[in-house]
Scaffold this active site. Structure first.
Site, PDB file in Angstrom:
ATOM      1  N   PHE A  45      53.777  42.066  38.760  1.00 46.77           N
ATOM      2  CA  PHE A  45      53.623  42.215  40.294  1.00 46.77           C
ATOM      3  C   PHE A  45      53.912  40.788  41.139  1.00 46.77           C
ATOM      4  O   PHE A  45      54.771  40.718  41.843  1.00 46.77           O
ATOM      5  CB  PHE A  45      52.282  42.786  40.585  1.00 46.77           C
ATOM      6  CG  PHE A  45      51.700  42.688  42.155  1.00 46.77           C
ATOM      7  CD1 PHE A  45      52.687  43.258  42.970  1.00 46.77           C
ATOM      8  CD2 PHE A  45      50.619  42.536  42.374  1.00 46.77           C
ATOM      9  CE1 PHE A  45      52.164  42.894  44.417  1.00 46.77           C
ATOM     10  CE2 PHE A  45      49.939  42.421  43.624  1.00 46.77           C
ATOM     11  CZ  PHE A  45      51.091  42.752  44.779  1.00 46.77           C
ATOM     12  N   ASN A  93      56.538  39.424  28.221  1.00 46.30           N
ATOM     13  CA  ASN A  93      56.521  40.480  27.051  1.00 46.30           C
ATOM     14  C   ASN A  93      56.878  41.865  27.590  1.00 46.30           C
ATOM     15  O   ASN A  93      56.754  42.854  26.860  1.00 46.30           O
ATOM     16  CB  ASN A  93      55.357  40.256  26.194  1.00 46.30           C
ATOM     17  CG  ASN A  93      54.062  40.580  26.675  1.00 46.30           C
ATOM     18  OD1 ASN A  93      54.141  40.994  27.949  1.00 46.30           O
ATOM     19  ND2 ASN A  93      53.153  40.654  25.883  1.00 46.30           N
ATOM     20  N   THR A 128      52.784  44.900  31.056  1.00 52.70           N
ATOM     21  CA  THR A 128      52.847  45.314  32.084  1.00 52.70           C
ATOM     22  C   THR A 128      53.764  45.009  33.260  1.00 52.70           C
ATOM     23  O   THR A 128      53.944  45.602  34.134  1.00 52.70           O
ATOM     24  CB  THR A 128      51.335  44.703  32.862  1.00 52.70           C
ATOM     25  OG1 THR A 128      51.296  43.553  33.127  1.00 52.70           O
ATOM     26  CG2 THR A 128      50.057  45.279  31.820  1.00 52.70           C
ATOM     27  N   GLY A 129      54.671  44.098  32.916  1.00 51.35           N
ATOM     28  CA  GLY A 129      55.519  43.648  33.906  1.00 51.35           C
ATOM     29  C   GLY A 129      56.749  44.624  33.629  1.00 51.35           C
ATOM     30  O   GLY A 129      56.897  45.549  32.480  1.00 51.35           O
ATOM     31  N   TYR A 150      38.724  39.364  30.115  1.00 46.09           N
ATOM     32  CA  TYR A 150      39.375  38.817  31.366  1.00 46.09           C
ATOM     33  C   TYR A 150      38.717  37.689  32.013  1.00 46.09           C
ATOM     34  O   TYR A 150      39.332  36.684  32.255  1.00 46.09           O
ATOM     35  CB  TYR A 150      39.746  39.896  32.184  1.00 46.09           C
ATOM     36  CG  TYR A 150      40.912  39.625  33.275  1.00 46.09           C
ATOM     37  CD1 TYR A 150      42.027  39.308  33.423  1.00 46.09           C
ATOM     38  CD2 TYR A 150      40.446  39.462  34.854  1.00 46.09           C
ATOM     39  CE1 TYR A 150      43.062  38.836  34.272  1.00 46.09           C
ATOM     40  CE2 TYR A 150      40.941  39.066  35.858  1.00 46.09           C
ATOM     41  CZ  TYR A 150      42.213  38.811  35.690  1.00 46.09           C
ATOM     42  OH  TYR A 150      43.155  38.420  36.765  1.00 46.09           O
ATOM     43  N   THR A 160      44.726  41.022  45.618  1.00 45.00           N
ATOM     44  CA  THR A 160      46.079  40.812  46.178  1.00 45.00           C
ATOM     45  C   THR A 160      46.858  42.261  46.034  1.00 45.00           C
ATOM     46  O   THR A 160      46.653  42.727  45.002  1.00 45.00           O
ATOM     47  CB  THR A 160      46.918  39.642  45.562  1.00 45.00           C
ATOM     48  OG1 THR A 160      46.306  38.665  45.591  1.00 45.00           O
ATOM     49  CG2 THR A 160      48.388  39.546  46.411  1.00 45.00           C
TER      50      THR A 160
END
Length: 323
Positions: free
Chosen positions: A16, A37, A40-41, A148, A178
């Site tokens: 994102f 990788n 999540t992209g 995280y 964001t």
């Protein structure tokens, strides 16, 4: 003589934030190497860049060493939504810790400037409000969010130790909530969840009593802050809060999205997840003074653009399903 064009590495560049950053850097005349990788992209996020000769993509996991030649590194690689980072918490910690070690090692070898995308989650469930950079935080080190939160805190430690021990040029940005186009549907983030639920007239899920607060920054403003921070002199290091200081409750956010979408969704309350922060609001005085930066987009304008993106996404997926 012609000025030398910068070559910039963006890890997590298909995500994102990463994809928006890649676009900004390419449009400014830089050569950009995107590393991801694709956990999540998505390549869809890079559709407008793939044919550009100044842009290159490598599939790579930064928990393994990377050997490239660049001038600057933006380290954004890490799952950022609870659903994704809790799915494989050990790998999430590895990405923040091993990944940072690998990227810092790369920066040390080639003497590149490197920026770490840290997070407001380093403040945990804060006792100080709003949160400024001097606050050390209140984080549960053994909870379900710790992979995280603590991973990002350890990454900050590594960055500052590399600066002290190896004189590395570093920047650390603490990114607050964001939102904007290219968020993933059903990724566990409140803005995307609320929008998808509103557009499909499903009940809008609010955890707890809905009085907990967040502060939402539109993606274009956030990217501008990251670029400005990277372009500062070596004495400006951070950590630096980047976010919108306008605070809103979850009930207010839900009502705003229902109104903007014309939804028939009702509100559905569920128990508050473990360690979910009650308040989140950045003190951005340091960014204002050091970068001359302040978010320019209002919540309503940003939400309209984000809603339009999700509407187009749902139309496209509906068309694909009909074929």
């Amino acid at each position: 003589m012609l000025a030398r064009r910068r070559r910039v590495l963006v890890t997590g560049g298909a995500g994102f934030l990463g994809s928006h950053l890649c676009e900004r850097l390419v449009s400014s005349g830089n050569e950009v190497l995107c590393v991801d990788n694709f956990y999540t992209g998505s390549r869809d996020n890079l559709a407008g860049l793939l044919s550009n000769q100044k842009f290159e993509v490598i599939r790579h996991d930064i928990t393994f060493p990377l050997y490239v030649e660049v001038d600057e590194i933006f380290n954004l690689a890490c799952p950022a939504s609870p659903i994704h980072y809790q799915h494989d918490p050990v790998q999430t910690t590895k990405t923040s810790v091993h990944g940072s070690i690998n990227m810092l090692g790369l920066a040390k070898r080639i003497r590149a400037k490197i920026l770490q995308a840290s997070t407001s989650e380093v403040y945990g469930d804060p006792e100080v409000h709003p949160q400024d950079e001097a606050y050390w935080g209140r984080v549960n080190p053994i909870g379900p969010r710790s992979c995280y939160d603590e991973g990002k805190r350890c990454a900050e430690t590594l960055f500052f130790d590399y600066r002290r021990q190896h004189k590395l040029s570093i920047k650390v940005a603490r990114i607050f909530n964001t939102y904007g186009p290219r968020m993933r549907p059903y990724d566990g983030r409140v803005v995307s969840n609320f929008i998808v639920q509103a557009l499909t007239n499903q009940p809008i899920t609010i955890y707890g009593d809905g009085k907990q607060t967040r502060s939402f920054c539109y993606v274009d403003d956030l990217i501008d802050g990251l670029v400005r921070l990277m372009n500062t002199c070596d004495d400006v290091v951070g950590p630096m809060n980047l976010g919108n200081p306008a605070e809103i409750t979850m009930l207010e956010l839900a009502a705003t999205i229902v109104n903007l979408t014309g939804s028939r969704s009702a509100i559905e309350f569920k128990p508050l997840p473990i360690d979910d922060p009650k308040q989140r609001q950045p003190n951005i005085r340091l960014a204002q003074d050091s970068l001359g930066w302040h978010p320019a987009s209002s919540l309503h304008d940003g939400l309209r653009k984000t809603i339009a993106y999700f509407e187009s996404l749902m139309i496209a997926r509906g068309a694909e399903a009909a074929i």
